[in-house]
Design a protein around this motif. Structure first.
Motif, PDB file in Angstrom:
ATOM      1  N   ASN A  92      16.556  -6.048  -4.506  1.00 40.11           N
ATOM      2  CA  ASN A  92      16.101  -6.281  -3.015  1.00 40.11           C
ATOM      3  C   ASN A  92      14.532  -6.386  -3.573  1.00 40.11           C
ATOM      4  OD1 ASN A  92      15.008  -3.523  -3.225  1.00 40.11           O
ATOM      5  ND2 ASN A  92      16.642  -2.710  -1.913  1.00 40.11           N
ATOM      6  N   LEU A  93      13.772  -6.594  -2.220  1.00 43.79           N
ATOM      7  CA  LEU A  93      12.460  -6.849  -2.630  1.00 43.79           C
ATOM      8  C   LEU A  93      11.540  -5.478  -2.992  1.00 43.79           C
ATOM      9  CD1 LEU A  93       9.781  -8.775  -2.330  1.00 43.79           C
ATOM     10  CD2 LEU A  93       9.699  -8.077   0.132  1.00 43.79           C
ATOM     11  N   ARG A  94      11.896  -4.366  -2.501  1.00 38.69           N
ATOM     12  CA  ARG A  94      11.170  -3.223  -2.706  1.00 38.69           C
ATOM     13  C   ARG A  94      11.355  -2.956  -4.166  1.00 38.69           C
ATOM     14  NH1 ARG A  94      13.880  -0.290   0.224  1.00 38.69           N
ATOM     15  NH2 ARG A  94      12.399   0.463   1.875  1.00 38.69           N
ATOM     16  N   ARG A  95      12.587  -3.002  -4.633  1.00 34.26           N
ATOM     17  CA  ARG A  95      12.637  -2.845  -6.094  1.00 34.26           C
ATOM     18  C   ARG A  95      12.036  -3.969  -6.936  1.00 34.26           C
ATOM     19  NH1 ARG A  95      17.787  -0.683  -4.488  1.00 34.26           N
ATOM     20  NH2 ARG A  95      18.854  -2.854  -5.020  1.00 34.26           N
ATOM     21  N   ALA A  96      12.082  -5.043  -6.689  1.00 29.67           N
ATOM     22  CA  ALA A  96      11.008  -6.226  -7.303  1.00 29.67           C
ATOM     23  C   ALA A  96       9.538  -5.852  -7.432  1.00 29.67           C
ATOM     24  CB  ALA A  96      11.693  -7.433  -6.511  1.00 29.67           C
ATOM     25  N   LEU A 115       2.189   0.101  -4.113  1.00 29.60           N
ATOM     26  CA  LEU A 115       2.927  -0.040  -2.689  1.00 29.60           C
ATOM     27  C   LEU A 115       3.004   0.978  -2.200  1.00 29.60           C
ATOM     28  CD1 LEU A 115       4.969  -1.695  -0.914  1.00 29.60           C
ATOM     29  CD2 LEU A 115       6.910  -1.056  -2.407  1.00 29.60           C
ATOM     30  N   SER A 116       2.407   1.164  -0.851  1.00 24.23           N
ATOM     31  CA  SER A 116       2.480   1.983   0.061  1.00 24.23           C
ATOM     32  C   SER A 116       2.930   1.833   1.357  1.00 24.23           C
ATOM     33  CB  SER A 116       0.940   2.791   0.075  1.00 24.23           C
ATOM     34  OG  SER A 116       0.053   1.922   0.759  1.00 24.23           O
ATOM     35  N   LYS A 117       3.152   2.745   2.210  1.00 20.45           N
ATOM     36  CA  LYS A 117       3.723   2.689   3.657  1.00 20.45           C
ATOM     37  C   LYS A 117       2.879   3.356   4.655  1.00 20.45           C
ATOM     38  CE  LYS A 117       8.549   2.583   1.813  1.00 20.45           C
ATOM     39  NZ  LYS A 117       9.744   3.101   2.182  1.00 20.45           N
ATOM     40  N   ASN A 119       3.119   4.074   8.812  1.00 20.60           N
ATOM     41  CA  ASN A 119       4.109   3.640  10.150  1.00 20.60           C
ATOM     42  C   ASN A 119       5.039   2.828   9.768  1.00 20.60           C
ATOM     43  OD1 ASN A 119       2.126   5.217  11.517  1.00 20.60           O
ATOM     44  ND2 ASN A 119       0.726   3.456  11.828  1.00 20.60           N
ATOM     45  N   ASP A 120       4.905   1.621  10.121  1.00 16.31           N
ATOM     46  CA  ASP A 120       6.126   0.715  10.113  1.00 16.31           C
ATOM     47  C   ASP A 120       5.723  -0.437   9.268  1.00 16.31           C
ATOM     48  OD1 ASP A 120       4.390  -0.634  11.904  1.00 16.31           O
ATOM     49  OD2 ASP A 120       5.974  -1.675  13.054  1.00 16.31           O
ATOM     50  N   GLU A 121       4.471  -0.196   8.536  1.00 19.12           N
ATOM     51  CA  GLU A 121       4.218  -1.400   7.578  1.00 19.12           C
ATOM     52  C   GLU A 121       4.211  -0.716   6.186  1.00 19.12           C
ATOM     53  OE1 GLU A 121       0.420  -3.861   9.749  1.00 19.12           O
ATOM     54  OE2 GLU A 121       0.062  -2.222   8.633  1.00 19.12           O
ATOM     55  N   ALA A 122       4.544  -1.971   5.303  1.00 19.68           N
ATOM     56  CA  ALA A 122       4.330  -1.842   4.077  1.00 19.68           C
ATOM     57  C   ALA A 122       2.847  -2.388   3.624  1.00 19.68           C
ATOM     58  CB  ALA A 122       5.501  -2.613   3.139  1.00 19.68           C
ATOM     59  N   ILE A 123       2.508  -1.906   2.573  1.00 24.47           N
ATOM     60  CA  ILE A 123       1.080  -2.376   2.034  1.00 24.47           C
ATOM     61  C   ILE A 123       1.058  -2.387   0.567  1.00 24.47           C
ATOM     62  CG2 ILE A 123      -1.607  -1.658   2.049  1.00 24.47           C
ATOM     63  CD1 ILE A 123      -1.024  -0.046   4.576  1.00 24.47           C
ATOM     64  N   ILE A 124       0.549  -3.547   0.239  1.00 21.27           N
ATOM     65  CA  ILE A 124       0.519  -3.969  -1.179  1.00 21.27           C
ATOM     66  C   ILE A 124      -0.850  -4.276  -1.464  1.00 21.27           C
ATOM     67  CG2 ILE A 124       0.335  -5.716  -2.848  1.00 21.27           C
ATOM     68  CD1 ILE A 124       3.333  -6.586  -1.970  1.00 21.27           C
TER      69      ILE A 124
END
Length: 339
Positions: A92-96, A115-117, A119-124
């Motif tokens: 999946n994208l997270r592991r990629a 890669l961080s989080k 609230n409901d956002e993922a941040i690269i």
């Protein structure tokens, strides 16, 4: 017919890095199908194919995918392809993303990926130990675009961004960021980062070794232009318009109906993507006009007709507004460079 264009800033930035690496850039400029006069105009645009061809030549000449930024060798040609193969079995994208970042964080000493989080956002996010190395932000811009394009391709759909944060001041070519990312752009931020909904992290990898082979064969062109799996409203409208500009453009109300929307809703959503219907039409005609002026034996009046202008004078005014040059001046500069 590939008619995409990029800001001349990125061409000049690559040439500046080549000079910093000790290369004589004149032979590379001579091989460009773009005149030196155009390179001096910060508002000018050049065909994406020319920019990509220059990048590939400079990577080969420096033997480094980062063009020896700051005089430091980082990754030999082929490193990105190796990383892409390593990301394929991730599931999946997270592991990629995590595998991608682990790969480069082990390889690079002065550029860090995270890669961080929130609230409901993922941040690269990416960060140089010495931000001054990337004085014009070209490397950070290129890496952010590469990450967005590659991760979108991995999951077979556009990774819709909610925000792009940039650490630099707003540049002359600030509108280019809207074209590249189609979301809200914030400058003077603590880090360079891409923001998107966490739900995408669970998306499965949809690509295969066969499709990866095709993807790498098209690289890096497909990492510069808007991706084919772009399902944004801008891309949908471009598809509705098509490539034949000799006929009247569909009116905005008709476009809204085609997208099962109302004009008010469509206008609001386009604003969220940082564009408008008029800007989409202008961009498509501008890029097509540049393509024909660079590559065809058509007269300027014939190109004006292809672009849907009934009067050549109207085309001249529009082209000068888009590029800062008249069509004749643009073509003359290109012809002089080819002599």
């Amino acid at each position: 017919m590939k008619t995409s264009t990029v800001s001349v800033h990125y061409v000049n930035a690559c040439l500046a890095r080549a000079r910093q690496a000790g290369l004589d850039t004149q032979p590379f400029i001579t091989r460009l199908d773009v005149s030196p006069e155009i390179l001096l105009d910060p508002t000018a645009r050049v065909p994406s194919e020319e920019y990509v061809r220059l990048c590939m030549q400079l990577v080969k000449a420096t033997n480094d995918e980062f063009l020896l930024l700051g005089g430091i060798p980082r990754t030999r040609p082929g490193t990105f392809a190796l990383m892409a193969h390593a990301s394929m079995p991730a599931g999946n994208l997270r592991r990629a993303i995590l595998r991608f970042f682990q790969f480069y964080n082990l390889l690079l000493d002065d550029l860090h990926f995270k890669l961080s989080k929130r609230n409901d956002e993922a941040i690269i996010s990416i960060r140089f130990d010495n931000p001054a190395l990337d004085w014009d932000h070209q490397t950070s811009d290129s890496v952010l675009v590469l990450l967005h394009r590659f991760f979108s391709w991995l999951i077979g759909q556009r990774l819709e961004l909610t925000q792009v944060s940039l650490s630099g001041e707003p540049p002359v070519h600030r509108e280019e960021y809207q074209r590249l990312f189609r979301t809200r752009i914030l400058f003077n931020q603590a880090r360079d980062s891409l923001h998107f909904k966490q739900k995408y992290l669970d998306n499965p990898i949809t690509q295969t070794e066969a499709s990866l082979k095709e993807f790498l064969r098209e690289a890096p062109y497909n990492l510069v232009v808007i991706p084919d799996n772009d399902d944004s409203l801008t891309a949908k409208i471009r598809n509705i318009i098509g490539n034949d500009f000799r006929h009247d453009f569909p009116d905005f109300e008709a476009v809204a109906r085609s997208l099962n929307s109302t004009p008010q809703t469509l206008r609001r959503h386009l604003k969220q993507e940082g564009t408008s219907y008029q800007e989409i039409k202008d961009t498509m005609r501008r890029d097509a006009a540049i393509y024909y002026l660079n590559r065809s034996q058509l007269t300027i009046n014939e190109i004006a007709d292809l672009m849907g202008f009934s009067e050549p004078s109207t085309f001249h005014r529009a082209f000068k507004k888009w590029t800062g040059l008249t069509p004749g001046a643009y073509r003359q500069n290109s012809d002089q460079e080819m002599m």
